[in-house]
Design a protein around this motif. Structure first.
Motif, PDB file in Angstrom:
ATOM      1  N   LYS A 116       0.801  -1.228   0.000  1.00  0.00           N
ATOM      2  CA  LYS A 116       0.000   0.000   0.000  1.00  0.00           C
ATOM      3  C   LYS A 116       0.833   1.276   0.000  1.00  0.00           C
ATOM      4  CE  LYS A 116      -4.359  -1.599   1.894  1.00  0.00           C
ATOM      5  NZ  LYS A 116      -5.337  -1.460   2.989  1.00  0.00           N
ATOM      6  N   GLU A 117       1.925   1.300   0.761  1.00  0.00           N
ATOM      7  CA  GLU A 117       2.725   2.533   0.839  1.00  0.00           C
ATOM      8  C   GLU A 117       3.325   2.887  -0.516  1.00  0.00           C
ATOM      9  OE1 GLU A 117       3.703   5.992   2.033  1.00  0.00           O
ATOM     10  OE2 GLU A 117       2.495   4.676   3.273  1.00  0.00           O
ATOM     11  N   LYS A 118       3.810   1.883  -1.254  1.00  0.00           N
ATOM     12  CA  LYS A 118       4.341   2.145  -2.603  1.00  0.00           C
ATOM     13  C   LYS A 118       3.230   2.620  -3.533  1.00  0.00           C
ATOM     14  CE  LYS A 118       8.333  -0.891  -2.555  1.00  0.00           C
ATOM     15  NZ  LYS A 118       8.766  -2.262  -2.768  1.00  0.00           N
ATOM     16  N   LEU A 119       2.057   2.010  -3.423  1.00  0.00           N
ATOM     17  CA  LEU A 119       0.926   2.436  -4.250  1.00  0.00           C
ATOM     18  C   LEU A 119       0.518   3.874  -3.917  1.00  0.00           C
ATOM     19  CD1 LEU A 119      -1.366  -0.717  -4.366  1.00  0.00           C
ATOM     20  CD2 LEU A 119      -0.317   0.446  -6.302  1.00  0.00           C
ATOM     21  N   TYR A 127     -13.073  -0.859  -3.035  1.00  0.00           N
ATOM     22  CA  TYR A 127     -12.064  -0.731  -1.981  1.00  0.00           C
ATOM     23  C   TYR A 127     -11.082   0.353  -2.382  1.00  0.00           C
ATOM     24  CZ  TYR A 127     -13.820  -4.858   0.348  1.00  0.00           C
ATOM     25  OH  TYR A 127     -14.617  -5.736   1.031  1.00  0.00           O
ATOM     26  N   ARG A 128     -10.513   1.016  -1.390  1.00  0.00           N
ATOM     27  CA  ARG A 128      -9.672   2.181  -1.654  1.00  0.00           C
ATOM     28  C   ARG A 128      -8.468   2.204  -0.739  1.00  0.00           C
ATOM     29  NH1 ARG A 128     -10.778   4.800   2.702  1.00  0.00           N
ATOM     30  NH2 ARG A 128      -9.763   6.748   2.246  1.00  0.00           N
ATOM     31  N   ILE A 129      -7.462   2.902  -1.201  1.00  0.00           N
ATOM     32  CA  ILE A 129      -6.303   3.204  -0.381  1.00  0.00           C
ATOM     33  C   ILE A 129      -6.279   4.717  -0.242  1.00  0.00           C
ATOM     34  CG2 ILE A 129      -3.782   3.179  -0.211  1.00  0.00           C
ATOM     35  CD1 ILE A 129      -3.798   0.633  -1.942  1.00  0.00           C
ATOM     36  N   GLY A 130      -6.295   5.173   1.004  1.00  0.00           N
ATOM     37  CA  GLY A 130      -6.250   6.606   1.272  1.00  0.00           C
ATOM     38  C   GLY A 130      -4.834   7.012   1.633  1.00  0.00           C
ATOM     39  N   PHE A 131      -4.737   8.006   2.476  1.00  0.00           N
ATOM     40  CA  PHE A 131      -3.426   8.531   2.862  1.00  0.00           C
ATOM     41  C   PHE A 131      -2.771   7.743   3.998  1.00  0.00           C
ATOM     42  CE2 PHE A 131      -5.109  12.045   0.475  1.00  0.00           C
ATOM     43  CZ  PHE A 131      -3.996  12.522  -0.189  1.00  0.00           C
ATOM     44  N   VAL A 164      -6.077   5.356  -4.452  1.00  0.00           N
ATOM     45  CA  VAL A 164      -6.143   4.170  -5.312  1.00  0.00           C
ATOM     46  C   VAL A 164      -7.474   3.477  -5.033  1.00  0.00           C
ATOM     47  CG1 VAL A 164      -5.107   1.903  -5.767  1.00  0.00           C
ATOM     48  CG2 VAL A 164      -3.630   3.857  -5.249  1.00  0.00           C
ATOM     49  N   PHE A 165      -8.095   2.967  -6.086  1.00  0.00           N
ATOM     50  CA  PHE A 165      -9.364   2.247  -5.962  1.00  0.00           C
ATOM     51  C   PHE A 165      -9.293   0.971  -6.781  1.00  0.00           C
ATOM     52  CE2 PHE A 165     -10.309   6.641  -5.237  1.00  0.00           C
ATOM     53  CZ  PHE A 165     -11.285   6.650  -4.260  1.00  0.00           C
TER      54      PHE A 165
END
Length: 178
Positions: A3-6, A130-134, A124-125
């Motif tokens: 996730k952090e790289k994304l 589903y999503r990746i936030g900050f 990112v979605f």
């Protein structure tokens, strides 16, 4: 991919396209789909963030909602990854947090059950919502106890399928895509 790289890749990509013409066309397409939707039509109260420069712009949604008499609430972040939404209007004052996010100076709290729709930000979605936030987990915590409708306004470049969903991740119900 972790996730952090994304997150870093998504922020970089969004910053790169922040001022190009293609982005403006995508914004118009997404907003047109959103404003023509049943989701928008039936929502009389909406919670959403004040977007940063490279995120999907929320000011057109706020303006149209207020012009139509819909109620708008914007979150303030609290300690321990919590957030509380506060009602705003055309006169509301804002301050900028250390993270560069505008938060309302008002203390007019909007309870979760008062928000018909939550427009959830993300970097990112995937197609399942589903999503990746900050990375603070604010929205996942809030969504875990929220029963209204949810959606996100998403640039095509933000759709990435190959990442691992975690147990605490909360999906949004609908994506409005360019």
């Amino acid at each position: 991919m972790e996730k952090e790289k994304l997150r870093q890749r998504a922020i970089s990509r969004l910053q790169k396209i922040a001022s190009n013409e293609e982005r403006h066309a995508q914004i118009e397409i997404i907003l047109a789909k959103f404003f023509q939707s049943k989701t928008w039509e039936k929502a009389d109260s909406i919670g959403l963030t004040m977007a940063t420069e490279f995120e999907f712009p929320t000011s057109p949604v706020i303006k149209r909602a207020l012009d139509m008499g819909k109620r708008i609430a914007v979150p303030k972040s609290l300690p321990k990854g919590q957030m509380v939404f506060h009602w705003i209007d055309d006169e509301s004052a804002f301050y900028t947090t250390k993270f560069g996010v505008a938060e309302p100076a008002t203390e007019n709290i909007a309870r979760p059950d008062e928000l018909a729709l939550l427009i959830v930000p993300g970097l990112v979605f995937n197609h399942e919502g589903y999503r990746i936030g900050f990375g603070g987990g604010y929205y996942d915590r809030y969504l875990a106890n929220y029963s209204g409708e949810t959606c996100s306004l998403v640039f095509a470049d933000q759709l990435i399928e190959e990442w691992q969903i975690e147990a605490f991740d909360q999906p949004v119900q609908q994506l409005f895509l360019s």
